[in-house]
Write a protein that holds these residues in place. Structure first.
Motif, mmCIF file in Angstrom:
data_model
loop_
_atom_site.group_PDB
_atom_site.id
_atom_site.type_symbol
_atom_site.label_atom_id
_atom_site.label_comp_id
_atom_site.label_asym_id
_atom_site.label_seq_id
_atom_site.Cartn_x
_atom_site.Cartn_y
_atom_site.Cartn_z
ATOM 1 N N PHE A 81 -7.186 55.958 19.480
ATOM 2 C CA PHE A 81 -8.203 55.063 20.033
ATOM 3 C C PHE A 81 -7.593 53.707 20.389
ATOM 4 O O PHE A 81 -7.796 53.185 21.490
ATOM 5 N N THR A 82 -6.820 53.117 19.448
ATOM 6 C CA THR A 82 -6.249 51.800 19.700
ATOM 7 C C THR A 82 -5.151 51.864 20.760
ATOM 8 O O THR A 82 -5.094 51.014 21.648
ATOM 9 N N SER A 83 -4.307 52.881 20.677
ATOM 10 C CA SER A 83 -3.253 53.014 21.682
ATOM 11 C C SER A 83 -3.846 53.303 23.059
ATOM 12 O O SER A 83 -3.370 52.791 24.078
ATOM 13 N N GLY A 84 -4.899 54.129 23.098
ATOM 14 C CA GLY A 84 -5.555 54.422 24.365
ATOM 15 C C GLY A 84 -6.146 53.176 24.995
ATOM 16 O O GLY A 84 -6.073 52.987 26.216
ATOM 17 N N ALA A 85 -6.738 52.310 24.161
ATOM 18 C CA ALA A 85 -7.301 51.059 24.674
ATOM 19 C C ALA A 85 -6.206 50.170 25.257
ATOM 20 O O ALA A 85 -6.400 49.511 26.286
ATOM 21 N N ASN A 86 -5.054 50.149 24.599
ATOM 22 C CA ASN A 86 -3.944 49.347 25.111
ATOM 23 C C ASN A 86 -3.408 49.912 26.418
ATOM 24 O O ASN A 86 -3.095 49.166 27.354
ATOM 25 N N ILE A 304 4.400 50.121 27.918
ATOM 26 C CA ILE A 304 3.406 49.599 26.986
ATOM 27 C C ILE A 304 3.994 48.503 26.098
ATOM 28 O O ILE A 304 3.333 47.518 25.772
ATOM 29 N N GLU A 305 5.279 48.647 25.727
ATOM 30 C CA GLU A 305 5.907 47.655 24.844
ATOM 31 C C GLU A 305 6.130 46.316 25.530
ATOM 32 O O GLU A 305 6.189 45.279 24.864
ATOM 33 N N THR A 306 6.277 46.318 26.835
ATOM 34 C CA THR A 306 6.495 45.059 27.547
ATOM 35 C C THR A 306 5.212 44.531 28.174
ATOM 36 O O THR A 306 4.885 43.351 28.054
ATOM 37 N N LEU A 307 4.458 45.398 28.833
ATOM 38 C CA LEU A 307 3.270 44.950 29.557
ATOM 39 C C LEU A 307 2.110 44.610 28.636
ATOM 40 O O LEU A 307 1.285 43.754 28.951
ATOM 41 N N GLU A 308 2.029 45.284 27.490
ATOM 42 C CA GLU A 308 0.923 45.014 26.573
ATOM 43 C C GLU A 308 1.388 44.268 25.325
ATOM 44 O O GLU A 308 0.816 43.251 24.959
ATOM 45 N N GLU A 309 2.458 44.739 24.684
ATOM 46 C CA GLU A 309 2.881 44.099 23.434
ATOM 47 C C GLU A 309 3.465 42.709 23.679
ATOM 48 O O GLU A 309 3.034 41.726 23.065
ATOM 49 N N ILE A 310 4.454 42.601 24.574
ATOM 50 C CA ILE A 310 5.059 41.289 24.811
ATOM 51 C C ILE A 310 4.083 40.339 25.477
ATOM 52 O O ILE A 310 3.912 39.192 25.056
ATOM 53 N N GLN A 311 3.404 40.811 26.514
ATOM 54 C CA GLN A 311 2.512 39.914 27.245
ATOM 55 C C GLN A 311 1.138 39.777 26.591
ATOM 56 O O GLN A 311 0.313 38.995 27.057
#
Length: 355
Positions: A81-86, A304-311
């Motif tokens: 659920f959380t990963s899908g939202a990201n 996902i690690e750059t577009l969502e986590e970093i930003q």
């Protein structure tokens, strides 16, 4: 006896009987591999993807009896659920795919054109994902069926790590085990210190710095993380990341201390490689470094690690601690300098096969 009609790209062996099956014309294959992507961001797509990823012993090396009940009963009941939202935040809705898929396809299209310009049409270029689709097994099957008697396998990881490069290689070799006629293969090693890779990184930094009003106080090179235990057990990843940062700094002509090397995506309670990016950027802000830039040299494509986590998370940590200007420098993606670097790596690994 007259030979039967042969499908395009297939030939009869010169002295074979008429009932011999068609044989594809001999070719060389280049198979590019990236980490992977879910097919969609809904619960079941995310669960399938995360189950494959987190069940990989190269990624999580706990005993199955200990890890699988926790994974199946706890983690996979919530995390999709959380990963899908990201993923939903960054999803390429026009093409119905993740940015990693879009970018990897663009990279391979450029590589395909560059290979054809250099070597002609006798080399097949395709790509696969370690997790999800297009699968490594399917890509190998297509290449063998197309007549690839030699395959160069290129994991898109500049720095070697067991959880990235090695598991991609494992999956490639497992796919080869299913083939009756196995091709000769070459696996491209890590290229973390290749001059053209460093040059591509440096150019991306120079472009980003030229586009901001105020020069960042610090450049943070954020690499994907791994448990510190892996380093102690002999994984060279940490050392290669440090060297990439040093070579980048030297190419830029900057003094020592102007690039900080950090690690992101910490998972679980075990100690991972430090410093953690999310903590370090907050510490920089509290220490008066109000303007920073972040680059991700370990990722060949934005994901996902750059577009969502970093930003997302990392930017927020910096701003919450008092930071004012956060500049994210995109991954090399399908930038021409990146493609030139990959072509140089491929040329070295094609030597003797295609000259």
């Amino acid at each position: 006896m007259q030979a039967e009609t042969v499908h395009p790209g297939e030939d009869r062996l010169a002295h074979a009987p008429t009932d011999h099956p068609p044989v594809a014309r001999a070719r060389i294959g280049i198979l590019v591999a990236n980490l992977g992507t879910p097919d969609n961001h809904d619960y079941w797509s995310m669960r399938r993807y995360l189950n494959e990823f987190l069940s990989d012993k190269r990624v999580i090396d706990f005993p199955a009896w200990k890890w699988q009940p926790l994974l199946q009963l706890v983690i996979l009941s919530k995390r999709p659920f959380t990963s899908g939202a990201n993923y939903r935040k960054i999803w390429n809705h026009d093409r119905g795919e993740s940015p990693l898929m879009t970018i990897t396809r663009a990279q391979v299209e450029k590589l395909r054109r560059a290979v054809a310009a250099r070597y002609g049409t006798g080399i097949m270029v395709d790509f696969c994902m370690r997790y999800g689709n297009p699968s490594t097994e399917g890509a190998v099957r297509r290449m063998v069926a197309a007549g690839c008697e030699k395959i160069v396998f290129l994991p898109l990881y500049p720095q070697y790590a067991g959880a990235t490069s090695a598991t991609a290689n494992d999956q490639f070799f497992r796919a080869l085990m299913r083939e009756r006629r196995q091709p000769a293969v070459r696996v491209v090693p890590e290229y973390f210190d290749h001059p053209l890779y460093i040059e591509a990184l440096a150019q991306s930094v120079e472009r980003a710095y030229a586009g901001v009003d105020h020069r960042p106080d610090v450049l943070v090179a954020s690499y994907h993380g791994m448990p510190k235990r892996y380093l102690m057990e002999g994984d060279p990843y940490h050392c290669q990341c440090q060297k990439t940062s040093r070579l980048l700094r030297e190419r830029l002509g900057w003094p020592a201390g102007s690039i900080d090397t950090t690690f992101q995506s910490v998972f679980g309670r075990e100690e991972w490689l430090r410093p953690y990016t999310v903590e370090h950027v907050a510490e920089l802000a509290r220490a008066g470094k109000k303007r920073i830039a972040v680059i991700s040299p370990a990722f060949s494509a934005d994901c996902i690690e750059t577009l969502e986590e970093i930003q997302g998370e990392i930017r927020e940590a910096f701003e919450h601690a008092g930071g004012e200007e956060f500049t994210y420098i995109p991954c090399l993606n399908d930038d021409d300098a990146h493609i030139a670097a990959l072509m140089a790596v491929l040329r070295a690994n094609l030597a003797g096969w295609a000259d």
